[in-house]
Design a protein around this motif. Structure first.
Motif, PDB file in Angstrom:
ATOM      1  N   CYS A   1       0.862  -1.194   0.000  1.00  0.00           N
ATOM      2  CA  CYS A   1       0.000   0.000   0.000  1.00  0.00           C
ATOM      3  C   CYS A   1       0.893   1.236   0.000  1.00  0.00           C
ATOM      4  O   CYS A   1       1.710   1.402   0.899  1.00  0.00           O
TER       5      CYS A   1
ATOM      6  N   TYR B   1       0.305   4.146   0.773  1.00  0.00           N
ATOM      7  CA  TYR B   1       0.028   5.077   1.878  1.00  0.00           C
ATOM      8  C   TYR B   1       0.559   4.537   3.207  1.00  0.00           C
ATOM      9  O   TYR B   1       1.075   5.280   4.024  1.00  0.00           O
TER      10      TYR B   1
ATOM     11  N   ARG C   1      -8.173  -1.226  -3.367  1.00  0.00           N
ATOM     12  CA  ARG C   1      -8.444  -0.416  -2.176  1.00  0.00           C
ATOM     13  C   ARG C   1      -7.979  -1.181  -0.942  1.00  0.00           C
ATOM     14  O   ARG C   1      -8.276  -2.371  -0.786  1.00  0.00           O
TER      15      ARG C   1
ATOM     16  N   CYS D   1      -5.938   1.214   5.731  1.00  0.00           N
ATOM     17  CA  CYS D   1      -6.137   2.661   5.771  1.00  0.00           C
ATOM     18  C   CYS D   1      -7.335   3.103   4.943  1.00  0.00           C
ATOM     19  O   CYS D   1      -7.749   4.251   5.020  1.00  0.00           O
TER      20      CYS D   1
ATOM     21  N   LYS E   1      -7.562   3.495   1.729  1.00  0.00           N
ATOM     22  CA  LYS E   1      -7.244   4.320   0.556  1.00  0.00           C
ATOM     23  C   LYS E   1      -7.205   3.500  -0.731  1.00  0.00           C
ATOM     24  O   LYS E   1      -6.796   2.346  -0.740  1.00  0.00           O
ATOM     25  N   TRP E   2      -7.607   4.176  -1.823  1.00  0.00           N
ATOM     26  CA  TRP E   2      -7.470   3.599  -3.158  1.00  0.00           C
ATOM     27  C   TRP E   2      -6.046   3.781  -3.652  1.00  0.00           C
ATOM     28  O   TRP E   2      -5.414   4.795  -3.352  1.00  0.00           O
ATOM     29  N   PHE E   3      -5.546   2.827  -4.405  1.00  0.00           N
ATOM     30  CA  PHE E   3      -4.251   3.012  -5.050  1.00  0.00           C
ATOM     31  C   PHE E   3      -4.215   2.215  -6.345  1.00  0.00           C
ATOM     32  O   PHE E   3      -5.147   1.477  -6.663  1.00  0.00           O
TER      33      PHE E   3
ATOM     34  N   ALA F   1       0.177   5.985  -6.127  1.00  0.00           N
ATOM     35  CA  ALA F   1      -0.987   6.716  -5.616  1.00  0.00           C
ATOM     36  C   ALA F   1      -2.119   6.755  -6.640  1.00  0.00           C
ATOM     37  O   ALA F   1      -1.895   6.621  -7.845  1.00  0.00           O
TER      38      ALA F   1
ATOM     39  N   GLN G   1      -3.989   9.344  -7.239  1.00  0.00           N
ATOM     40  CA  GLN G   1      -4.208  10.682  -7.791  1.00  0.00           C
ATOM     41  C   GLN G   1      -3.340  10.940  -9.015  1.00  0.00           C
ATOM     42  O   GLN G   1      -2.514  11.853  -9.033  1.00  0.00           O
TER      43      GLN G   1
ATOM     44  N   ASP H   1      -6.229  15.887   7.904  1.00  0.00           N
ATOM     45  CA  ASP H   1      -4.984  15.647   7.185  1.00  0.00           C
ATOM     46  C   ASP H   1      -3.805  15.688   8.158  1.00  0.00           C
ATOM     47  O   ASP H   1      -3.483  16.739   8.705  1.00  0.00           O
TER      48      ASP H   1
ATOM     49  N   SER I   1      -4.375   5.903   9.395  1.00  0.00           N
ATOM     50  CA  SER I   1      -4.297   6.135   7.954  1.00  0.00           C
ATOM     51  C   SER I   1      -3.741   7.549   7.782  1.00  0.00           C
ATOM     52  O   SER I   1      -3.564   8.257   8.779  1.00  0.00           O
TER      53      SER I   1
ATOM     54  N   ASP J   1      -5.062  10.103   7.147  1.00  0.00           N
ATOM     55  CA  ASP J   1      -5.954  11.142   7.659  1.00  0.00           C
ATOM     56  C   ASP J   1      -6.760  10.663   8.875  1.00  0.00           C
ATOM     57  O   ASP J   1      -7.864  11.137   9.106  1.00  0.00           O
TER      58      ASP J   1
END
Lengths: 109, 194
Positions: free
Chosen positions: A6, A8, A57, A62, A64-66, A82, A84, B41, B77, B79
Protein backbone atom coordinates in the motif's frame (compact mmCIF):
# COMPACT_ATOMS: atom_id res chain seq x y z
CA UNK A 1 -1.43 -15.24 -3.35
CA UNK A 2 -0.92 -11.63 -4.35
CA UNK A 3 1.07 -9.26 -2.13
CA UNK A 4 0.73 -5.54 -2.85
CA UNK A 5 2.45 -2.74 -0.97
CA UNK A 6 0.00 0.00 0.00
CA UNK A 7 1.66 3.28 -1.06
CA UNK A 8 0.03 5.08 1.88
CA UNK A 9 0.85 2.62 4.71
CA UNK A 10 4.02 1.19 3.25
CA UNK A 11 2.68 -2.13 4.51
CA UNK A 12 2.80 -5.28 2.42
CA UNK A 13 -0.81 -6.36 2.15
CA UNK A 14 -2.08 -9.78 1.36
CA UNK A 15 -4.82 -9.91 -1.28
CA UNK A 16 -7.66 -10.62 1.17
CA UNK A 17 -6.91 -7.36 3.02
CA UNK A 18 -7.64 -5.52 -0.21
CA UNK A 19 -10.64 -4.95 -2.40
CA UNK A 20 -10.21 -5.07 -6.19
CA UNK A 21 -11.42 -2.01 -8.08
CA UNK A 22 -11.09 -3.16 -11.68
CA UNK A 23 -9.08 -1.60 -14.44
CA UNK A 24 -7.05 1.57 -13.83
CA UNK A 25 -6.89 4.86 -15.71
CA UNK A 26 -10.38 4.72 -17.22
CA UNK A 27 -11.55 8.09 -18.43
CA UNK A 28 -15.14 8.87 -17.55
CA UNK A 29 -17.51 9.93 -20.31
CA UNK A 30 -20.78 11.32 -18.97
CA UNK A 31 -23.73 13.34 -20.25
CA UNK A 32 -23.12 14.93 -23.62
CA UNK A 33 -20.55 12.39 -24.77
CA UNK A 34 -20.95 10.27 -27.88
CA UNK A 35 -22.59 6.85 -27.60
CA UNK A 36 -19.30 5.22 -28.59
CA UNK A 37 -17.31 6.96 -25.85
CA UNK A 38 -19.95 6.18 -23.27
CA UNK A 39 -20.06 2.53 -24.28
CA UNK A 40 -16.26 2.28 -24.12
CA UNK A 41 -16.25 3.91 -20.68
CA UNK A 42 -18.89 1.50 -19.37
CA UNK A 43 -17.97 -1.79 -20.99
CA UNK A 44 -14.73 -1.91 -22.94
CA UNK A 45 -11.93 -3.38 -20.84
CA UNK A 46 -8.46 -4.69 -21.48
CA UNK A 47 -7.88 -8.38 -20.90
CA UNK A 48 -4.15 -8.69 -21.40
CA UNK A 49 -1.87 -11.65 -20.95
CA UNK A 50 1.02 -9.73 -19.44
CA UNK A 51 1.34 -6.16 -18.19
CA UNK A 52 -1.83 -4.80 -16.62
CA UNK A 53 -2.86 -1.82 -14.51
CA UNK A 54 -5.46 -2.13 -11.79
CA UNK A 55 -7.12 -0.20 -9.02
CA UNK A 56 -7.15 -1.64 -5.51
CA UNK A 57 -8.44 -0.42 -2.18
CA UNK A 58 -6.75 -1.13 1.16
CA UNK A 59 -10.17 -1.87 2.58
CA UNK A 60 -9.22 -3.53 5.89
CA UNK A 61 -6.39 -1.05 6.47
CA UNK A 62 -6.14 2.66 5.77
CA UNK A 63 -9.09 2.55 3.36
CA UNK A 64 -7.24 4.32 0.56
CA UNK A 65 -7.47 3.60 -3.16
CA UNK A 66 -4.25 3.01 -5.05
CA UNK A 67 -2.98 1.71 -8.38
CA UNK A 68 -1.00 -1.43 -9.06
CA UNK A 69 1.04 -2.46 -12.12
CA UNK A 70 1.43 -6.18 -12.44
CA UNK A 71 1.71 -9.10 -14.85
CA UNK A 72 -1.40 -11.25 -15.28
CA UNK A 73 0.66 -14.14 -16.57
CA UNK A 74 3.37 -14.45 -13.91
CA UNK A 75 1.56 -12.54 -11.11
CA UNK A 76 4.73 -10.46 -10.78
CA UNK A 77 4.06 -7.03 -9.26
CA UNK A 78 6.00 -4.18 -10.87
CA UNK A 79 4.90 -1.60 -8.34
CA UNK A 80 2.07 0.32 -6.69
CA UNK A 81 1.44 4.05 -6.83
CA UNK A 82 -0.99 6.72 -5.62
CA UNK A 83 -4.50 6.98 -7.03
CA UNK A 84 -4.21 10.68 -7.79
CA UNK A 85 -2.72 10.32 -11.26
CA UNK A 86 -4.00 9.89 -14.82
CA UNK A 87 -1.15 7.66 -15.93
CA UNK A 88 1.53 5.47 -14.35
CA UNK A 89 4.56 7.41 -13.07
CA UNK A 90 7.74 7.19 -15.15
CA UNK A 91 9.44 5.21 -12.38
CA UNK A 92 6.84 2.43 -12.71
CA UNK A 93 7.03 2.47 -16.51
CA UNK A 94 10.83 2.14 -16.30
CA UNK A 95 10.52 -0.85 -13.97
CA UNK A 96 8.16 -2.56 -16.42
CA UNK A 97 10.38 -1.73 -19.41
CA UNK A 98 13.35 -3.30 -17.64
CA UNK A 99 11.48 -6.59 -17.30
CA UNK A 100 9.10 -6.55 -20.29
CA UNK A 101 10.86 -4.63 -23.08
CA UNK A 102 8.46 -3.35 -25.72
CA UNK A 103 5.35 -3.62 -23.52
CA UNK A 104 2.28 -1.55 -24.24
CA UNK A 105 -1.11 -1.16 -22.58
CA UNK A 106 -3.82 1.09 -24.02
CA UNK A 107 -1.99 4.36 -24.74
CA UNK A 108 0.93 3.65 -22.41
CA UNK A 109 4.21 2.00 -23.28
CA UNK B 1 -23.23 2.19 47.44
CA UNK B 2 -24.45 4.51 44.74
CA UNK B 3 -23.30 8.06 44.82
CA UNK B 4 -25.37 11.11 44.09
CA UNK B 5 -25.92 11.65 40.39
CA UNK B 6 -25.20 8.02 39.56
CA UNK B 7 -27.74 5.44 38.59
CA UNK B 8 -27.43 1.76 37.80
CA UNK B 9 -28.22 2.64 34.20
CA UNK B 10 -24.91 4.45 33.91
CA UNK B 11 -22.76 1.54 35.04
CA UNK B 12 -20.37 0.94 32.20
CA UNK B 13 -20.56 -2.54 30.75
CA UNK B 14 -17.92 -3.77 28.33
CA UNK B 15 -19.05 -5.99 25.48
CA UNK B 16 -17.87 -9.29 26.98
CA UNK B 17 -18.09 -8.35 30.66
CA UNK B 18 -14.34 -8.76 31.10
CA UNK B 19 -14.22 -12.33 29.76
CA UNK B 20 -10.94 -14.23 30.15
CA UNK B 21 -9.50 -17.42 28.73
CA UNK B 22 -6.24 -19.05 29.64
CA UNK B 23 -4.50 -21.16 27.05
CA UNK B 24 -0.92 -21.09 25.91
CA UNK B 25 -1.54 -17.35 25.59
CA UNK B 26 -3.82 -15.44 27.95
CA UNK B 27 -6.81 -13.76 26.31
CA UNK B 28 -8.75 -11.15 28.24
CA UNK B 29 -11.15 -8.37 27.52
CA UNK B 30 -9.71 -5.06 28.70
CA UNK B 31 -11.62 -2.89 31.17
CA UNK B 32 -13.58 0.03 29.67
CA UNK B 33 -11.10 2.00 27.58
CA UNK B 34 -11.35 5.50 26.14
CA UNK B 35 -11.02 5.59 22.36
CA UNK B 36 -11.14 8.70 20.23
CA UNK B 37 -11.11 8.95 16.46
CA UNK B 38 -9.49 12.02 14.99
CA UNK B 39 -9.90 12.59 11.27
CA UNK B 40 -8.00 15.29 9.44
CA UNK B 41 -4.98 15.65 7.18
CA UNK B 42 -2.11 14.46 9.39
CA UNK B 43 0.35 16.38 7.21
CA UNK B 44 -1.51 19.61 8.04
CA UNK B 45 0.40 21.93 10.41
CA UNK B 46 -2.82 22.86 12.26
CA UNK B 47 -3.63 19.22 13.02
CA UNK B 48 -0.06 18.49 14.11
CA UNK B 49 0.03 21.52 16.41
CA UNK B 50 -3.34 20.71 18.01
CA UNK B 51 -2.38 17.07 18.68
CA UNK B 52 0.93 18.14 20.18
CA UNK B 53 -0.63 20.77 22.45
CA UNK B 54 -3.41 18.52 23.81
CA UNK B 55 -1.63 15.16 23.88
CA UNK B 56 1.91 16.27 24.71
CA UNK B 57 3.15 14.14 21.83
CA UNK B 58 3.16 14.69 18.11
CA UNK B 59 1.46 12.81 15.29
CA UNK B 60 3.05 9.35 15.14
CA UNK B 61 4.99 8.13 12.12
CA UNK B 62 3.28 5.81 9.63
CA UNK B 63 2.10 2.57 11.32
CA UNK B 64 3.55 3.72 14.66
CA UNK B 65 2.20 4.10 18.19
CA UNK B 66 3.31 7.07 20.30
CA UNK B 67 3.06 7.34 24.07
CA UNK B 68 1.44 10.63 25.05
CA UNK B 69 0.69 12.41 28.33
CA UNK B 70 -2.91 11.19 28.41
CA UNK B 71 -2.56 7.83 26.71
CA UNK B 72 -1.37 6.63 23.34
CA UNK B 73 -1.74 7.85 19.77
CA UNK B 74 -2.14 5.25 17.01
CA UNK B 75 -1.58 5.92 13.30
CA UNK B 76 -4.63 4.61 11.45
CA UNK B 77 -4.30 6.14 7.95
CA UNK B 78 -2.87 9.31 6.37
CA UNK B 79 -5.95 11.14 7.66
CA UNK B 80 -6.94 9.27 10.80
CA UNK B 81 -5.59 8.82 14.32
CA UNK B 82 -6.93 6.71 17.17
CA UNK B 83 -6.29 8.04 20.65
CA UNK B 84 -6.44 5.49 23.46
CA UNK B 85 -6.84 6.87 26.98
CA UNK B 86 -8.64 6.25 30.28
CA UNK B 87 -12.39 5.82 29.78
CA UNK B 88 -13.27 8.76 32.06
CA UNK B 89 -10.86 11.09 30.29
CA UNK B 90 -12.18 10.59 26.75
CA UNK B 91 -14.85 13.32 26.74
CA UNK B 92 -12.41 15.88 28.12
CA UNK B 93 -9.75 14.99 25.55
CA UNK B 94 -12.34 15.28 22.75
CA UNK B 95 -13.38 18.73 24.01
CA UNK B 96 -9.74 19.84 24.28
CA UNK B 97 -8.92 18.59 20.80
CA UNK B 98 -11.95 20.26 19.23
CA UNK B 99 -10.99 23.53 20.92
CA UNK B 100 -7.35 23.23 19.84
CA UNK B 101 -8.25 22.33 16.25
CA UNK B 102 -10.53 25.36 15.91
CA UNK B 103 -11.26 26.04 12.26
CA UNK B 104 -8.89 23.32 10.98
CA UNK B 105 -10.82 20.88 8.79
CA UNK B 106 -11.17 17.90 11.09
CA UNK B 107 -13.47 15.69 13.12
CA UNK B 108 -13.02 14.30 16.64
CA UNK B 109 -15.40 11.69 18.05
CA UNK B 110 -15.46 9.61 21.23
CA UNK B 111 -15.94 6.04 19.96
CA UNK B 112 -15.23 4.26 23.29
CA UNK B 113 -18.64 2.59 23.43
CA UNK B 114 -18.53 1.47 19.80
CA UNK B 115 -15.45 -0.71 20.22
CA UNK B 116 -14.27 -3.72 22.18
CA UNK B 117 -10.69 -4.15 23.38
CA UNK B 118 -8.84 -7.42 23.98
CA UNK B 119 -5.41 -8.13 25.42
CA UNK B 120 -3.13 -11.01 24.52
CA UNK B 121 -0.37 -11.92 26.94
CA UNK B 122 2.25 -14.59 26.52
CA UNK B 123 5.38 -15.42 24.61
CA UNK B 124 3.35 -16.87 21.70
CA UNK B 125 1.24 -13.72 21.22
CA UNK B 126 2.72 -13.25 17.72
CA UNK B 127 1.65 -16.77 16.82
CA UNK B 128 -1.99 -16.23 17.84
CA UNK B 129 -2.21 -13.15 15.62
CA UNK B 130 -0.41 -14.92 12.77
CA UNK B 131 -3.06 -17.65 12.90
CA UNK B 132 -5.92 -15.19 12.42
CA UNK B 133 -4.66 -12.17 10.46
CA UNK B 134 -2.96 -12.08 7.02
CA UNK B 135 0.04 -10.25 8.45
CA UNK B 136 3.71 -11.08 8.21
CA UNK B 137 4.27 -11.04 11.97
CA UNK B 138 8.03 -10.98 11.46
CA UNK B 139 7.51 -7.38 10.33
CA UNK B 140 5.78 -6.42 13.58
CA UNK B 141 7.50 -5.22 16.73
CA UNK B 142 6.62 -3.38 19.93
CA UNK B 143 5.21 0.03 19.03
CA UNK B 144 3.86 -0.81 15.58
CA UNK B 145 0.16 -0.86 14.73
CA UNK B 146 -1.75 -2.49 11.88
CA UNK B 147 -5.34 -2.36 10.78
CA UNK B 148 -6.30 -5.66 9.24
CA UNK B 149 -8.83 -8.44 9.51
CA UNK B 150 -9.02 -11.20 12.12
CA UNK B 151 -10.65 -14.08 10.24
CA UNK B 152 -13.80 -12.39 8.92
CA UNK B 153 -13.90 -9.14 10.90
CA UNK B 154 -11.96 -5.89 10.65
CA UNK B 155 -9.71 -5.06 13.59
CA UNK B 156 -6.65 -3.08 14.60
CA UNK B 157 -3.88 -4.33 16.82
CA UNK B 158 -0.59 -3.12 18.18
CA UNK B 159 2.21 -4.80 20.04
CA UNK B 160 2.40 -3.40 23.57
CA UNK B 161 5.61 -5.38 24.11
CA UNK B 162 7.36 -8.30 22.46
CA UNK B 163 5.01 -10.75 24.15
CA UNK B 164 1.75 -8.85 24.45
CA UNK B 165 -0.69 -7.17 22.10
CA UNK B 166 -3.87 -5.16 22.27
CA UNK B 167 -6.67 -5.67 19.74
CA UNK B 168 -9.55 -3.32 18.94
CA UNK B 169 -12.66 -4.40 17.04
CA UNK B 170 -16.24 -3.26 16.68
CA UNK B 171 -18.33 -3.94 19.76
CA UNK B 172 -20.98 -5.76 17.71
CA UNK B 173 -18.47 -8.50 16.83
CA UNK B 174 -16.77 -8.72 20.24
CA UNK B 175 -18.03 -12.24 20.90
CA UNK B 176 -16.74 -13.50 17.55
CA UNK B 177 -13.37 -11.92 18.30
CA UNK B 178 -13.15 -13.38 21.80
CA UNK B 179 -14.14 -16.85 20.62
CA UNK B 180 -11.59 -16.98 17.83
CA UNK B 181 -8.81 -15.70 20.10
CA UNK B 182 -9.74 -18.24 22.79
CA UNK B 183 -9.87 -21.10 20.29
CA UNK B 184 -6.54 -20.16 18.72
CA UNK B 185 -4.89 -19.93 22.13
CA UNK B 186 -6.11 -23.31 23.43
CA UNK B 187 -3.45 -25.43 25.05
CA UNK B 188 -2.44 -28.16 22.61
CA UNK B 189 -2.95 -25.92 19.57
CA UNK B 190 0.63 -24.61 19.53
CA UNK B 191 2.31 -24.27 16.16
CA UNK B 192 5.67 -23.53 17.75
CA UNK B 193 6.84 -20.79 15.41
CA UNK B 194 7.44 -18.40 18.28
Amino acid sequence: MLLLECPYCGAKCEETELSPGGEAHIKRYGPGSSDQDFEAYLFMRENPKGVHFERWRHVYGCGKWFHAARCTQSLEVFGTYAAQTFEPPQEIKDKISAKRPGWSWRDFS
Amino acid sequence: MMQKGQSKMSNIQTAMNGARATGYVDVSEAPATGMITLRGDLADAGVQKAVKSVMGAGVPATLAVTDADVGQILWMSPDELMIVCAYDQADQVVADLIAALGETHSMVVNVSDARAVFDLNGSATFEIIAKLAPIDMKSMQAGTVRRTRFAQIPAAFWMTSNDSARIICFRSVAEYMFNQLRNSAQAGFEVGDW
